[in-house]
Design a protein around this motif. Structure first.
Motif, PDB file in Angstrom:
ATOM      1  N   GLN A   1       0.833  -1.200   0.000  1.00 16.41           N
ATOM      2  CA  GLN A   1       0.000   0.000   0.000  1.00 16.41           C
ATOM      3  C   GLN A   1       0.874   1.259   0.000  1.00 16.41           C
ATOM      4  N   LEU A   2       1.926   1.254   0.808  1.00 16.01           N
ATOM      5  CA  LEU A   2       2.847   2.396   0.834  1.00 16.01           C
ATOM      6  C   LEU A   2       3.517   2.594  -0.526  1.00 16.01           C
ATOM      7  N   SER A   3       3.936   1.512  -1.140  1.00 16.77           N
ATOM      8  CA  SER A   3       4.590   1.590  -2.447  1.00 16.77           C
ATOM      9  C   SER A   3       3.657   2.179  -3.486  1.00 16.77           C
ATOM     10  N   TYR A   4       2.412   1.705  -3.498  1.00 16.07           N
ATOM     11  CA  TYR A   4       1.412   2.264  -4.407  1.00 16.07           C
ATOM     12  C   TYR A   4       1.231   3.748  -4.146  1.00 16.07           C
ATOM     13  N   TYR A   5       1.039   4.088  -2.881  1.00 14.86           N
ATOM     14  CA  TYR A   5       0.758   5.478  -2.523  1.00 14.86           C
ATOM     15  C   TYR A   5       1.870   6.413  -2.996  1.00 14.86           C
ATOM     16  N   PHE A   6       3.100   6.123  -2.610  1.00 14.50           N
ATOM     17  CA  PHE A   6       4.201   7.023  -2.955  1.00 14.50           C
ATOM     18  C   PHE A   6       4.460   7.053  -4.461  1.00 14.50           C
ATOM     19  N   SER A   7       4.199   5.960  -5.149  1.00 17.28           N
ATOM     20  CA  SER A   7       4.416   5.952  -6.601  1.00 17.28           C
ATOM     21  C   SER A   7       3.416   6.851  -7.324  1.00 17.28           C
ATOM     22  N   LYS A   8       2.262   7.108  -6.710  1.00 19.02           N
ATOM     23  CA  LYS A   8       1.229   7.921  -7.344  1.00 19.02           C
ATOM     24  C   LYS A   8       1.334   9.417  -7.002  1.00 19.02           C
ATOM     25  N   VAL A   9       2.191   9.775  -6.071  1.00 20.73           N
ATOM     26  CA  VAL A   9       2.357  11.187  -5.704  1.00 20.73           C
ATOM     27  C   VAL A   9       3.125  11.894  -6.806  1.00 20.73           C
ATOM     28  N   LYS A  10       2.595  13.013  -7.215  1.00 18.92           N
ATOM     29  CA  LYS A  10       3.236  13.822  -8.293  1.00 18.92           C
ATOM     30  C   LYS A  10       4.246  14.773  -7.717  1.00 18.92           C
TER      31      LYS A  10
END
Length: 98
Positions: free
Chosen positions: A89-98
């Motif tokens: 979940q953390l990996s997904y979240y940070f990968s989507k931050v612009k």
């Protein structure tokens, strides 16, 4: 060659088995903000992790958790407090931050 391509496709589809939950990712990311900044946008000597590739982030977090990658102890200790699903979940979240 076709067999190898098929194998790679199958393995890559298994790498993230968790459905992404943006609210959960945001909540979990709060524990990273003290060092990596809000939304992973560090303004200090800690790495800027916003927008990094999710596979890279997940592998890095797992490597810290298992001891394959070391640091000054903080990341190793911190990642052990998360389940593998939470690290996804953390990996997904940070990968989507612009």
């Amino acid at each position: 060659m076709k067999k190898l391509a098929f194998l790679f496709l199958c393995l890559s589809s298994l790498s993230f088995a968790v459905d992404y939950d943006p609210q959960r990712g945001k909540m979990l990311s709060l524990s990273c903000a003290n060092c990596h900044g809000t939304d992973g946008k560090s303004n200090s000597t800690f790495p800027y992790i916003a927008g990094l590739d999710k596979d890279y982030l997940y592998k890095t977090l797992l490597d810290f958790k298992t001891g394959k990658r070391t640091d000054t102890y903080m990341m190793t200790k911190h990642t052990k407090g998360f389940t593998d699903e939470e690290l996804e979940q953390l990996s997904y979240y940070f990968s989507k931050v612009k």
